[in-house]
Design an enzyme around this catalytic site. Structure first.
Site, PDB file in Angstrom:
ATOM      1  N   SER A  49     -31.677 -44.543  81.184  1.00 17.51           N
ATOM      2  CA  SER A  49     -32.984 -44.265  80.572  1.00 17.51           C
ATOM      3  C   SER A  49     -34.048 -44.439  81.653  1.00 17.51           C
ATOM      4  CB  SER A  49     -33.250 -45.230  79.409  1.00 17.51           C
ATOM      5  OG  SER A  49     -33.522 -46.523  79.899  1.00 17.51           O
ATOM      6  N   ASP A  81     -31.776 -39.727  81.398  1.00 13.10           N
ATOM      7  CA  ASP A  81     -31.965 -39.404  79.980  1.00 13.10           C
ATOM      8  C   ASP A  81     -33.465 -39.269  79.681  1.00 13.10           C
ATOM      9  OD1 ASP A  81     -30.991 -38.876  77.457  1.00 13.10           O
ATOM     10  OD2 ASP A  81     -30.624 -40.960  76.917  1.00 13.10           O
ATOM     11  N   ASP A 103     -37.968 -34.198  78.816  1.00 15.71           N
ATOM     12  CA  ASP A 103     -38.287 -34.297  77.396  1.00 15.71           C
ATOM     13  C   ASP A 103     -39.719 -33.822  77.173  1.00 15.71           C
ATOM     14  OD1 ASP A 103     -38.866 -35.062  74.806  1.00 15.71           O
ATOM     15  OD2 ASP A 103     -37.636 -36.880  74.905  1.00 15.71           O
ATOM     16  N   GLU A 133     -35.394 -30.222  76.248  1.00 14.38           N
ATOM     17  CA  GLU A 133     -35.577 -30.652  74.863  1.00 14.38           C
ATOM     18  C   GLU A 133     -37.026 -30.408  74.489  1.00 14.38           C
ATOM     19  OE1 GLU A 133     -34.285 -34.674  73.769  1.00 14.38           O
ATOM     20  OE2 GLU A 133     -35.892 -34.727  72.287  1.00 14.38           O
ATOM     21  N   HIS A 178     -31.543 -41.208  67.132  1.00 13.36           N
ATOM     22  CA  HIS A 178     -31.257 -42.298  68.062  1.00 13.36           C
ATOM     23  C   HIS A 178     -31.193 -43.619  67.286  1.00 13.36           C
ATOM     24  CE1 HIS A 178     -33.292 -39.462  71.059  1.00 13.36           C
ATOM     25  NE2 HIS A 178     -32.017 -39.503  71.382  1.00 13.36           N
ATOM     26  N   GLY A 179     -30.383 -44.531  67.772  1.00 13.47           N
ATOM     27  CA  GLY A 179     -30.308 -45.850  67.140  1.00 13.47           C
ATOM     28  C   GLY A 179     -29.224 -45.885  66.077  1.00 13.47           C
TER      29      GLY A 179
END
Ligand SMILES: [Zn+2]
Length: 289
Positions: A49, A81, A103, A133, A178-179
């Site tokens: 990340s 990411d 992103d 994305e 996510h998560g």
């Protein structure tokens, strides 16, 4: 061995399996993922990340990855990411990472298109691949993202923009988050099938933690070839740490190495289970790139 993310995924797409892209956050999690992939003769993608890359420093991450990839018997690539920050992308492009996710999902369409095009040009000039994305995948991951779906487009628009900007991989919204899931997500393999008819570009599934093997299978059959797994790795790491530290305290034995071994074993098991579900085990046998 070090490989290009696109090469790894092109091969997966041709042979009908998906490659796990696992988020790691230190040398131990990095080595655990690479070792598990090597033991399973599976290609693998290592992801960091932006927060972790900033915290450790891009150079240290790069050096650690190079050492781990050189020692690996399977193709391994290094991916950044979710990154909305062009300055960080510039830094990892200079450091020679394999690929980045730019992103642009928080931007309106025309701005997303313009910025993605600039990032692709800059990355391609150094031979680095770009995942695009522009729809936001819900859930906050390491400080990036939103719980609200703000940008959504048709499959044809996604492909048109990916093509026009020159991006290499496509990350659409597929109903995952996510998560950890609190309710059952409404999964959208139908979108993958529609995209597959429009493009050969590898399609990425985010939010892989918590899906059942049959759900992974459904997405792979539809045409997904990169599956991102972050929360499952973190959870495995933290739970194994907690247990090992508790044992150390109760035995009054303060040796860190057995704690690391317990964490590596647990992360390795999590990785292996995902590689099996993705159908990538044994696929790196005889890999020459
Ligand atoms: Zn993601």
């Amino acid at each position: 061995m070090r490989a290009s993310t696109l090469d790894i995924l092109t091969r997966a797409q041709e042979d009908g399996y998906a490659v796990g892209a696992f988020n790691v956050f230190d040398d131990l999690s990095l080595r655990s993922v690479v070792q598990a992939a090597s033991a399973a003769a599976s290609p693998v993608i290592i992801q960091f990340s932006v927060r972790t890359a900033r915290s450790m420093g891009v150079q240290l991450v790069t050096d650690m990855f190079d050492a781990a990839a050189d020692a690996a018997s399977v193709p391994v690539s290094l991916h950044l990411d979710h990154c909305p920050d062009v300055a960080v992308i510039e830094e990892v492009v200079k450091a020679g990472w394999s690929s980045v996710l730019f992103d642009a999902s928080h931007l309106d369409l025309e701005e997303a298109r313009a910025q993605t095009r600039r990032v692709v040009d800059m990355a391609h000039a150094q031979g680095i691949e770009v995942e695009t994305e522009i729809e936001n995948i819900v859930g906050v991951e390491d400080g990036v993202g939103s719980d609200v779906l703000t940008h959504a487009y048709s499959e044809a628009e996604l492909v048109e923009i990916a093509r026009e900007t020159g991006a290499d991989l496509l990350a659409p919204q597929l109903g995952t988050a996510h998560g950890l899931y609190t309710g059952r997500p409404v999964l959208r393999p139908d979108r993958v099938r529609t995209l597959r008819k429009l493009t050969d570009m590898p399609i990425v599934l985010h939010g892989g933690t918590g899906l059942a093997d049959a759900e992974f299978q459904m997405f792979i059959e539809a045409g997904v070839s990169k599956i991102n797994v972050s929360t499952a790795i973190k959870r495995s790491y933290m739970e194994a740490s907690t247990e090992a530290l508790r044992e150390a305290r109760s035995a009054d034995r303060w040796e860190p190495l057995p704690v690391f071994d317990a964490i590596a074993a647990s992360v390795g098991e999590t990785v292996t289970a995902h590689l099996q579900a993705f159908g990538s085990v044994g696929r790196a046998v005889g890999a020459t790139r």
